[in-house]
Enzyme design. Structure first.
Site, short mmCIF file in Angstrom:
data_model
loop_
_atom_site.label_atom_id
_atom_site.label_comp_id
_atom_site.label_asym_id
_atom_site.label_seq_id
_atom_site.Cartn_x
_atom_site.Cartn_y
_atom_site.Cartn_z
N TRP A 77 -12.95 35.29 31.24
CA TRP A 77 -13.83 34.49 30.49
C TRP A 77 -14.52 33.68 30.97
CZ3 TRP A 77 -14.26 29.57 28.24
CH2 TRP A 77 -15.02 29.76 26.87
N GLU A 486 -9.99 29.24 6.09
CA GLU A 486 -9.72 30.28 7.07
C GLU A 486 -10.49 31.70 6.81
OE1 GLU A 486 -8.05 30.70 9.67
OE2 GLU A 486 -7.30 32.68 9.91
N LYS A 490 -12.52 33.63 9.67
CA LYS A 490 -12.15 35.03 10.10
C LYS A 490 -13.59 35.66 10.11
CE LYS A 490 -9.10 35.00 11.52
NZ LYS A 490 -8.24 33.99 11.63
N GLU A 493 -16.19 34.57 12.88
CA GLU A 493 -15.87 34.93 14.42
C GLU A 493 -15.80 36.12 14.63
OE1 GLU A 493 -11.80 33.83 15.78
OE2 GLU A 493 -11.11 34.21 13.76
#
Ligand code: F6R
Length: 613
Positions: A77, A486, A490, A493
């Site tokens: 990464w 949340e 979700k 992303e």
């Protein structure tokens, strides 16, 4: 971030490294590489992109590679230098006689690079890691006969930052060395073979017996021995620990991706997390914490991302039941704050991985005022378990998908237990009511399973509303507000649709300007007094052309009225509602992203376990 694997032993090094990297790919997927002991040299292979690209190159080399016995591997990464073949690991020094793989950041790499350039060393990459490879090569050349582990220790003394590093040298065939400073590293123990990895998940197909490498330690691995040393070269005795996770837990089984698998594992994650902590009568037992909570008059939750949202849900319940004020702090902000607290403050650090750098640093900041630290983590043996005064493990099993789902459910369950426990200690709720709430909580696995069953095949209409979406709003009030946050996280992303979670009542103060047909509104209607208020807010968006997706209890007439699409959830006791609401939000994010042809398990630019600042 970044995955490291090492192996020494039988003629299966490449197979073990590639399999291990496959299980660690969630930690980074910009590029991947291997460095292998081959005869009297080191063979390095690197490819940009997903691991399968490296797999193709390895397969094309065929023959001799499959019989090699020792080496290291890496999945990246990117921190320093864009994803490219030159910047992929391993990074080599000494004309390729030394190879290094690294997870973390070397903060003083620019000074070290300048120093090496002045000595005539030529660089082939933009990475910080390459300085380590050259320093190690110089050290080996200048100190013939010095063991590789000592050479590595010497080099580490010059580095600032956070890292886990593994290295091989042509001068020591059959040896892999590694070291840890802030980034995770474990040793797997085998028979006639030994392993290294950033996380136990990489090695579950090989062994269940592990050793933790602590900060500042160097480990030397051969086929017959594992020796751990302090940075000063003192040998360290370390007891192995057993991991009870199954190898299947890191396989897809019947599912197409890990996200869907992990969404469906939530009932089991909840069952395992509540087991032994909540009896049939609803009594909570958290004595495993070994913490006396009676004097606690304030709580600070530190966490990042999804774990932070679990913390916000915990705040609501703890304040309501135990009447103890709770501050929920973004770890990356809190770490640089001048925190308020004293020895009666309980710091709850929530982290699936237990390795998130910002959360660990926030714990360090809280230490300044002498607070007690309770870690809520999914990872036994992780750094946070060693920094905390007490630990409550979530029992979600390994979470592979970068987007967290089952770990969130398990975190919420642990915070529910903590709220009940604290309410009992504080005497703020009568025993009967507490036991009744405990019995409700015991139904979490059953209610989440029922939600999954109810929503099976029902997400399609909602997904259609996202086909031309430019952005989206997630609305809720009270406990539905953290759930909305949340849901928005979700979706954004994994689908890359800009999405915001908002307290429904706050929407008129700005975000309502976003609303039109291309900005679907996902509204968690909730229950009780706040429901009517939420409905009014949602009506206001519908009146402005929003396509509303209502998350509501089954057969809710109001939901049918405001929602273009209704995602129904079963009626559930109050304490379980946030868990139940989150399920359709997770499924929606998943299906919108897969509908766009995206890889939900490995969203762009992200990686699991954020071990850099
Ligand atoms: C989002 C997600 C992240 C993590 C965050 C904290 O789906 O997974 O926001 O929740 O990076 O990670 P941990 O819990 O490992 O500290």
């Amino acid at each position: 971030m970044c995955g490291i694997v090492g192996y020494v032993g039988k003629e299966r090094c490449v197979e073990v490294l590639m399999q291990g990297l496959g299980h660690l790919e969630y930690r980074g997927y910009d590029s991947a590489g291997l460095a292998l002991h081959e005869g009297s040299g080191i063979e390095s292979i690197r490819e940009v992109g997903r691991l399968e690209n490296l797999g193709r190159t390895v397969a094309a080399r065929n023959g001799h590679l499959s019989r090699l016995r020792a080496g290291i591997g890496h999945t990246r990464w990117a921190t320093h230098g864009r994803p490219s073949q030159e910047n992929a690991h391993p990074q080599v020094g000494g004309e390729g006689s030394v190879a290094v793989v690294h997870n973390g950041i070397i903060e003083n790499f620019a000074e070290l690079k300048e120093e090496l350039l002045e000595r005539g060393v030529r660089f082939g990459s933009e990475t910080d890691t390459e300085v380590m490879a050259h320093l190690l090569a110089e050290r080996i050349e200048g100190n013939p006969g010095e063991p590789l582990r000592e050479a590595l220790s010497g080099v580490l003394g010059r580095l600032e930052g956070s890292f886990a590093v593994a290295a091989v040298s042509a001068a020591e065939p059959g040896v892999v060395v590694a070291a840890r400073h802030q980034s995770p590293l474990v040793v797997g123990l085998g028979n006639g073979e030994n392993f290294l990895a950033s996380a136990v998940q990489a090695l579950l197909g090989e062994t269940r017996e592990f050793l933790v490498v602590e900060n500042g330690e160097v480990v030397e691995v051969t086929d017959a021995s594992v020796r751990i040393f302090t940075q000063d070269g003192e040998p360290v005795e370390r007891e192995p620990f057993e991991v009870d996770w199954d190898a299947e837990a890191v396989e897809l089984g019947i599912y197409e991706d890990f996200m869907m698998k992990e969404i469906h594992e939530q009932p089991e994650a909840l069952r395992a997390t509540l087991s032994g902590r909540l009896d049939a009568g609803g009594g909570v037992d958290l004595s495993e914490m070994g913490l006396d909570l009676s004097g606690i008059d304030r709580i600070v939750v530190v966490a990042c991302g999804t774990a932070l949202h679990a913390g916000l849900l915990g705040k609501g319940l703890i304040e309501r039941l135990a009447r103890v004020p709770v501050e929920v702090a973004v770890a990356s902000e809190y770490r640089y704050s001048d925190p308020i607290g004293d020895e009666n403050t309980l710091v709850v650090a929530i982290s699936q991985s237990g390795e998130t750098t910002d959360t660990l640093a926030a714990v360090g900041t809280a230490r300044a005022f002498g607070g007690k630290v309770l870690a809520v983590t999914n990872t036994r043996g992780s750094l946070i378990t060693r920094e905390a005064d007490a630990v409550l493990l979530t029992q979600a099993g390994p979470e592979i998908c970068v987007a967290s789902t089952k770990a969130f459910a398990a975190q919420v369950a642990v915070l529910d237990l903590l709220a009940l426990n604290l309410a009992r200690v504080k005497g703020t709720i009568g025993e009967d009511e507490l036991l009744s709430l405990g019995r409700d909580l015991r139904r979490a696995p059953e209610k989440v399973a029922a939600t999954l069953a109810l929503l099976e095949g029902k997400i399609g209409d909602a997904v259609e509303l996202f086909e031309d979406a430019r952005c989206s709003l997630f609305l809720g009030r009270g406990p539905a507000f953290p759930a909305a946050l949340e849901g928005a996280l979700k979706l954004k992303e994994i689908s890359y649709i800009p999405s915001e979670g908002y307290a429904a009542g706050e929407m008129k103060h700005g975000p309502i300007a976003l609303v039109d047909e291309q900005c679907p509104v996902v509204a968690i209607l909730g229950e009780g007094t706040l429901r009517e208020k939420t409905l009014s807010n949602v009506e206001e968006t519908a009146a402005r052309g929003a396509n509303v997706i209502a998350i509501a209890r089954e057969d809710d007439p109001a939901a049918e009225r405001v929602g273009r699409v209704v995602l129904s959830v079963p009626d559930a006791p109050e304490i379980l509602r946030p868990l139940v609401w989150t399920v359709p939000l997770q499924l929606l994010a998943h299906d919108v992203a897969t509908d766009r042809g995206l890889d939900v398990d490995k969203p762009r630019n992200l990686a699991k376990s954020v071990t850099v600042e």
